[in-house]
Design a protein around this motif. Structure first.
Motif, PDB file in Angstrom:
ATOM      1  N   MET A  26       6.227  15.144  18.349  1.00 51.53           N
ATOM      2  CA  MET A  26       5.054  14.636  17.634  1.00 51.53           C
ATOM      3  C   MET A  26       4.299  13.599  18.470  1.00 51.53           C
ATOM      4  N   GLY A  27       5.019  12.788  19.240  1.00 52.34           N
ATOM      5  CA  GLY A  27       4.362  11.840  20.130  1.00 52.34           C
ATOM      6  C   GLY A  27       3.556  12.551  21.208  1.00 52.34           C
ATOM      7  N   GLY A  28       4.109  13.658  21.738  1.00 54.98           N
ATOM      8  CA  GLY A  28       3.376  14.446  22.726  1.00 54.98           C
ATOM      9  C   GLY A  28       2.127  15.073  22.143  1.00 54.98           C
ATOM     10  N   ILE A  29       2.225  15.556  20.924  1.00 59.70           N
ATOM     11  CA  ILE A  29       1.059  16.149  20.258  1.00 59.70           C
ATOM     12  C   ILE A  29       0.000  15.081  20.014  1.00 59.70           C
ATOM     13  N   PHE A  30       0.429  13.899  19.592  1.00 59.45           N
ATOM     14  CA  PHE A  30      -0.507  12.808  19.353  1.00 59.45           C
ATOM     15  C   PHE A  30      -1.222  12.416  20.648  1.00 59.45           C
ATOM     16  N   GLU A  31      -0.480  12.321  21.753  1.00 60.09           N
ATOM     17  CA  GLU A  31      -1.087  11.976  23.043  1.00 60.09           C
ATOM     18  C   GLU A  31      -2.054  13.065  23.500  1.00 60.09           C
ATOM     19  N   TYR A  32      -1.697  14.336  23.263  1.00 60.61           N
ATOM     20  CA  TYR A  32      -2.576  15.445  23.654  1.00 60.61           C
ATOM     21  C   TYR A  32      -3.887  15.395  22.875  1.00 60.61           C
ATOM     22  N   GLU A  33      -3.813  15.135  21.571  1.00 63.00           N
ATOM     23  CA  GLU A  33      -5.018  15.093  20.750  1.00 63.00           C
ATOM     24  C   GLU A  33      -5.859  13.861  21.039  1.00 63.00           C
ATOM     25  N   ARG A  34      -5.250  12.776  21.491  1.00 56.80           N
ATOM     26  CA  ARG A  34      -5.975  11.553  21.777  1.00 56.80           C
ATOM     27  C   ARG A  34      -6.679  11.602  23.132  1.00 56.80           C
ATOM     28  N   ARG A  35      -6.233  12.478  24.008  1.00 58.63           N
ATOM     29  CA  ARG A  35      -6.799  12.595  25.346  1.00 58.63           C
ATOM     30  C   ARG A  35      -8.237  13.106  25.268  1.00 58.63           C
ATOM     31  N   PRO A  36      -9.158  12.503  26.016  1.00 60.78           N
ATOM     32  CA  PRO A  36     -10.544  13.003  25.979  1.00 60.78           C
ATOM     33  C   PRO A  36     -10.646  14.379  26.620  1.00 60.78           C
ATOM     34  N   ARG A  37     -11.467  15.214  26.025  1.00 60.07           N
ATOM     35  CA  ARG A  37     -11.653  16.570  26.538  1.00 60.07           C
ATOM     36  C   ARG A  37     -13.022  16.664  27.191  1.00 60.07           C
ATOM     37  N   TRP A  38     -13.080  17.346  28.316  1.00 58.70           N
ATOM     38  CA  TRP A  38     -14.341  17.480  29.035  1.00 58.70           C
ATOM     39  C   TRP A  38     -15.214  18.554  28.418  1.00 58.70           C
ATOM     40  N   PHE A  39     -14.611  19.576  27.833  1.00 62.57           N
ATOM     41  CA  PHE A  39     -15.381  20.702  27.303  1.00 62.57           C
ATOM     42  C   PHE A  39     -14.918  20.968  25.876  1.00 62.57           C
ATOM     43  N   ASP A  40     -15.364  20.113  24.957  1.00 56.07           N
ATOM     44  CA  ASP A  40     -14.972  20.203  23.556  1.00 56.07           C
ATOM     45  C   ASP A  40     -16.096  20.896  22.792  1.00 56.07           C
ATOM     46  N   ILE A  41     -15.940  22.195  22.554  1.00 52.13           N
ATOM     47  CA  ILE A  41     -17.001  23.009  21.962  1.00 52.13           C
ATOM     48  C   ILE A  41     -17.405  22.516  20.564  1.00 52.13           C
ATOM     49  N   PRO A  42     -16.478  22.199  19.661  1.00 49.53           N
ATOM     50  CA  PRO A  42     -16.933  21.702  18.354  1.00 49.53           C
ATOM     51  C   PRO A  42     -17.773  20.430  18.466  1.00 49.53           C
ATOM     52  N   ARG A  43     -17.406  19.543  19.384  1.00 54.02           N
ATOM     53  CA  ARG A  43     -18.187  18.305  19.558  1.00 54.02           C
ATOM     54  C   ARG A  43     -19.569  18.618  20.119  1.00 54.02           C
ATOM     55  N   ILE A  44     -19.661  19.554  21.067  1.00 57.61           N
ATOM     56  CA  ILE A  44     -20.958  19.940  21.631  1.00 57.61           C
ATOM     57  C   ILE A  44     -21.846  20.540  20.542  1.00 57.61           C
ATOM     58  N   ILE A  45     -21.286  21.404  19.705  1.00 52.39           N
ATOM     59  CA  ILE A  45     -22.061  22.012  18.615  1.00 52.39           C
ATOM     60  C   ILE A  45     -22.523  20.946  17.629  1.00 52.39           C
ATOM     61  N   GLU A  46     -21.663  19.971  17.351  1.00 59.03           N
ATOM     62  CA  GLU A  46     -22.040  18.890  16.438  1.00 59.03           C
ATOM     63  C   GLU A  46     -23.199  18.067  17.007  1.00 59.03           C
TER      64      GLU A  46
END
Length: 79
Positions: A26-46
């Motif tokens: 769960m800590g690994g999943i939390f760190e993965y989700e917290r990491r900034p993404r360079w190509f985040d399609i939902p954020r670009i669409i928003e």
């Protein structure tokens, strides 16, 4: 070797799973989700859908590109 025999031999092995295993996963999943993404399609669409200037700019860019393709096709057909 038969798949069933392989599975049964795997079940016979006593594998110790540490108590902190779930916390580490769960800590690994939390760190993965917290990491900034360079190509985040939902954020670009928003971003595109909330800003009218960006949305209209993309529409105009698409229209200009389509118009240029039509002109290019006509030029190639008449040449």
């Amino acid at each position: 070797m038969d798949k069933k025999k392989i599975y049964e031999s795997w079940l016979e092995k006593k594998i110790e799973i540490p108590d902190s295993f779930a916390d580490k996963v769960m800590g690994g999943i939390f760190e993965y989700e917290r990491r900034p993404r360079w190509f985040d399609i939902p954020r670009i669409i928003e971003i595109i859908s909330t800003h009218a200037i960006i949305r209209n700019g993309l529409i105009v860019t698409g229209a200009v590109a389509g118009f240029l393709r039509v002109i290019y096709f006509i030029f190639m057909a008449l040449a």
